[in-house]
Structures are given as C-alpha cells and as structure tokens.
Scaffold this motif. Structure first.
Motif, PDB file in Angstrom:
ATOM      1  N   VAL A   6     -10.620   6.961   2.074  1.00  0.00           N
ATOM      2  CA  VAL A   6      -9.786   8.049   2.801  1.00  0.00           C
ATOM      3  C   VAL A   6      -8.139   7.555   2.534  1.00  0.00           C
ATOM      4  N   LEU A   7      -7.908   6.390   2.616  1.00  0.00           N
ATOM      5  CA  LEU A   7      -6.485   6.020   2.153  1.00  0.00           C
ATOM      6  C   LEU A   7      -6.042   6.457   0.605  1.00  0.00           C
ATOM      7  N   ASN A   8      -7.153   6.333  -0.052  1.00  0.00           N
ATOM      8  CA  ASN A   8      -7.073   6.727  -1.528  1.00  0.00           C
ATOM      9  C   ASN A   8      -6.694   8.295  -1.749  1.00  0.00           C
ATOM     10  N   ARG A   9      -7.484   9.098  -1.008  1.00  0.00           N
ATOM     11  CA  ARG A   9      -7.159  10.412  -0.973  1.00  0.00           C
ATOM     12  C   ARG A   9      -6.144  10.926  -0.363  1.00  0.00           C
ATOM     13  N   MET A  10      -5.533  10.052   0.494  1.00  0.00           N
ATOM     14  CA  MET A  10      -4.173  10.611   1.459  1.00  0.00           C
ATOM     15  C   MET A  10      -2.889  10.241   0.749  1.00  0.00           C
ATOM     16  N   LEU A  11      -3.205   9.318  -0.353  1.00  0.00           N
ATOM     17  CA  LEU A  11      -2.060   8.795  -1.209  1.00  0.00           C
ATOM     18  C   LEU A  11      -1.220  10.175  -1.931  1.00  0.00           C
ATOM     19  N   PRO A  12      -0.016   9.939  -2.070  1.00  0.00           N
ATOM     20  CA  PRO A  12       0.693  11.535  -2.645  1.00  0.00           C
ATOM     21  C   PRO A  12       0.585  11.323  -4.106  1.00  0.00           C
ATOM     22  N   THR A  13       0.368  12.834  -4.583  1.00  0.00           N
ATOM     23  CA  THR A  13       0.567  12.818  -5.746  1.00  0.00           C
ATOM     24  C   THR A  13       2.038  13.102  -6.672  1.00  0.00           C
TER      25      THR A  13
END
Length: 432
Positions: A58-65
């Motif tokens: 989840v944290l990886n998916r919420m990191l900014p692009t």
C-alpha cells in the motif's frame, strides 16, 4: 616387496568388495531427490519469486509519481512571443522545462490491489504445493510397484534354490534306480518353469526400478545395485491426522479469497479518490539572429511558475458499467466457491475409497495368513511323501508353487496396507 604385494592384493579385494556392495534407497531418499530434481517444481519456485518481486505494498502504491520534462523547439514565421503571449512575425527558439509530482492521499483501489498481490503470492505457493503433492503420489506408486516386484523376486529366488536342490536329488535318485525317469522329467519341467518365472520377474524388476529413477531424474546410479527399503516410519499422531491440508483445497480456497478481493476492487472504482499534486515550470526563448537582453539564467528565474493543489475525484455516473462489473465479479466468486466445494467432495470421496480399501486388506490379511499356514503345512507333508517316494514330482511342484503364491499374497497385502496408509496421509496432510 612382499608387503607391496600384500597391500596390492588387499586393495584389489577391497575394490571388488566395494563394487559388489548394494546401494540401499529408501522412500524418503527418493522423495528428497525427486523434489530436488523435478523441473516443474523448479519452474513453480521461480514463479513464486517472480510474484514476490511484482508485489506492491500500500505504501509503495501511495508514493508520489515524479516526472521531469525538457523541450527545445524552433518557430519560424508567425509565432507566439512567450514574453507577451502575442502573435509576432519572427523566428524564435524555445526551451521549456517542466516538473510535476502527484500522490494519491486516499485511494481505495490501492488497498484492494495490495491485498490481491499478497494472495497472488500465496496462490503461487499453493500451485507449487499442488504440483509437489501430485508428484509425491506418483512417486509413491512407482516406488511400491518396484518394491512389490523386489520382494516377489526374493521369494522366487529362495524357491529356486530349493527347486535346484530337489532337482539334483531326483537326478541322483533316478540314476541309482530308486525313482522312475518320469519323476525326473516332471521335476525338470517344474524347474524350467520356475527359472522362466524368475527371469521374467528379474526383467520386470529392472524396468520398475528404471521407471522409478527416471521419475526422480537420477541417472548416475547403477540400477542393478539398488535395493529398495521398506518404509518403517511410525504412523503420525492423532493430533496431526486431524489437520486436513490438501494443496488442491488450499489452492481453491485462495482462488475464492482472490475473487472476493476482485469484488472489492471493482467496488473501489465507485469510491472517491483524493490526490495532491505539485508542478514547476519555466522557459527560455530567444529571437534568432538577434541579441537578447536577458541571459539564459535570468530568463529561467523570471519565467518560472509553480502549482500546488489537491484534487477530489468523486464518481457520479458511468453508465452503470462499474455495477455490471461488480455483478459479474460476484458471479465469478460464486462459481469459484462451487469449485472449492467440488474439490472438497472429490477429496472426501477419494479418502473414503482408500479407507474402504484399507479395511478390505485388513479383513483379507487374516485369511491370507491362514492360507499361508495351510500351504506351509501341506508342503511339509508333501515333501515328506515325495522324499519317501509316496508322492509324484508334479504334485510336489504344485504344492510348492502354492506356497510361493501364498507367501507373495501375504507380502503384497502388507505392502498394500502400508501404501494406502501413506497415500491417505499425502491426500489429507501432504506428508508421508
């Protein structure tokens, strides 16, 4: 010099003795080697690693692009002056630079996808376990087929030794005239049949062992030296037997859990998404064939701009497409649930049949032991009559073959009980 000769002779004898040694292989050893060498299992292990590397938390998916862009262009003739945004007739050089970052603060799809990733890893492990379990069952059957033949061959060799002794005895008795020539013919015929039967069993034994070692992918072993060991491990405890872990059922359960997560993922498409963004841009321009008053550095500083904000995306209407996807996912989930029930039913039916076979063999065991006692007693009396000349050779051979059959039936029945016991353990608990 004498010491060297003695050492040389001892070394040669040791090598000859070592080369003639038997090579024992147990069921456990075959299982271990087979699991190490099986290519399909290795492929499944790599699939597990691939799935683990593909997992996103989840944290990886919420990191900014974060994205950076750079652009250089030339405009000729009627163009837009970047400093005034007015149209001018001139030739310009443009350098544009952009940078932006976006992160989802609330995204229910990220949670659903992260949960599905975890289940996908468990699915890959369960698929490997299914392959292993099926391979173990196949290997167990191959091992016991070779073991049946090996134990039968031992009985036949002992009988052949006795037949050789009796043939020599009858030959001598016919030579001195104490027995008719017909007894020798009968004994020679019986001996020839036993020789042929022994040869056929030896050939079958080699084939069964070859098939076994091909199954475990072991080629650097002298098949003729291999001796299979009886599996003497004790039964598992009652506490362990109550644990039902069949890889196929586990795999079906994980598929069902994955289908439920798919429903949650489709439902997440109807939920709002909150995201934050930041943007930075600047540009440099130059009129070709003219000297600009502002330097490159000054223009980048003077023309820069920044954006920061938050965005809320609330799905309102999409033509009922998401609702249809949710309904379809529920149907798929119901279908997978039925597959799970089907796997449980098939396992229960298979275990019931094997347990019934076990009861049948247990009932048969007493009868076969009783038959073996009768066969031994019959052979003793018939042999005594044959030695005293009161029984013909053909009758003696028939009774001796009946004992051979009775001994093998008892042996095979005991091995069948052991085989079924191990098979049930593999089916229910995935262990021997």
């Amino acid at each position: 010099m004498n010491n060297r000769i003695v050492l040389t002779v001892v070394f040669i004898l040791f090598c000859a003795f070592a080369s003639g040694q038997e090579n024992p292989w147990s069921l456990t050893k075959c299982m271990e080697m087979g699991l190490q060498n099986n290519i399909e299992i290795k492929i499944r292990q790599l699939e597990i690693k691939r799935t683990q590397k593909s997992q996103n938390s989840v944290l990886n998916r919420m990191l900014p692009t974060i994205n950076l862009y750079g652009e250089q262009g030339y405009n000729f003739g009627s163009t837009i002056d970047p400093s005034t945004n007015g149209r001018v007739s001139s030739n310009l050089q443009n350098n544009n630079f952009y940078g932006n970052a976006r992160a989802n603060l609330i995204d229910f799809s990220a949670f659903a996808n992260a949960q599905k990733d975890k289940i996908n890893i468990e699915l890959a492990k369960a698929e490997k376990d299914v392959v292993e379990n099926e391979y173990k069952l196949q290997l167990l059957e191959s091992y016991y087929q070779a073991l049946y033949t090996q134990e039968l061959l031992k009985i036949q060799k002992e009988q052949l030794k006795q037949a050789t002794f009796n043939l020599d005895r009858v030959t001598k008795e016919v030579a001195i005239g104490s027995r008719p020539q017909s007894d020798l013919y009968d004994m020679q015929l019986s001996f020839s049949e036993e020789e042929n039967l022994n040869l056929e069993t030896e050939q079958l034994y080699v084939i069964k062992k070859t098939q076994l070692f091909q199954l475990i992918n072991v080629t650097d072993v002298a098949i003729d030296k291999v001796v299979l060991e009886l599996y003497l491990n004790e039964r598992t405890t009652d506490a362990i037997e109550k644990i039902v872990y069949n890889p196929k059922i586990k795999l079906a359960e994980l598929h069902y859990q994955n289908s439920l997560k798919s429903i949650g993922l489709e439902k997440a498409s109807n939920l709002p998404t909150l995201s934050a963004y930041y943007g930075y841009s600047t540009f440099y321009y130059k009129t070709l064939n003219q000297v600009n008053t502002d330097s490159f550095k000054n223009q980048l500083e003077n023309n820069r701009s920044q954006q920061i904000g938050m965005q809320l995306n609330v799905p309102v209407f999409n033509g009922f497409r998401n609702n249809k996807k949710i309904s379809a996912s529920k149907i798929v989930s119901d279908k997978i649930k039925l597959v799970l029930e089907q796997e449980k039913q098939q396992l229960d039916k298979q275990v019931v049949l094997e347990e019934q076979n076990k009861r049948n063999y247990l009932q048969l065991q007493n009868k076969l032991m009783e038959k073996l006692r009768y066969a031994k007693a019959s052979l003793i009396t018939t042999q005594a009559k044959f030695i005293s000349g009161k029984a013909e050779a053909i009758l003696y051979s028939t009774v001796k073959n009946q004992l051979l059959t009775a001994e093998y039936e008892v042996l095979k029945n005991n091995l069948q009980l052991q085989y079924i016991d191990l098979k049930i353990n593999l089916l229910k608990n995935n262990i021997l």
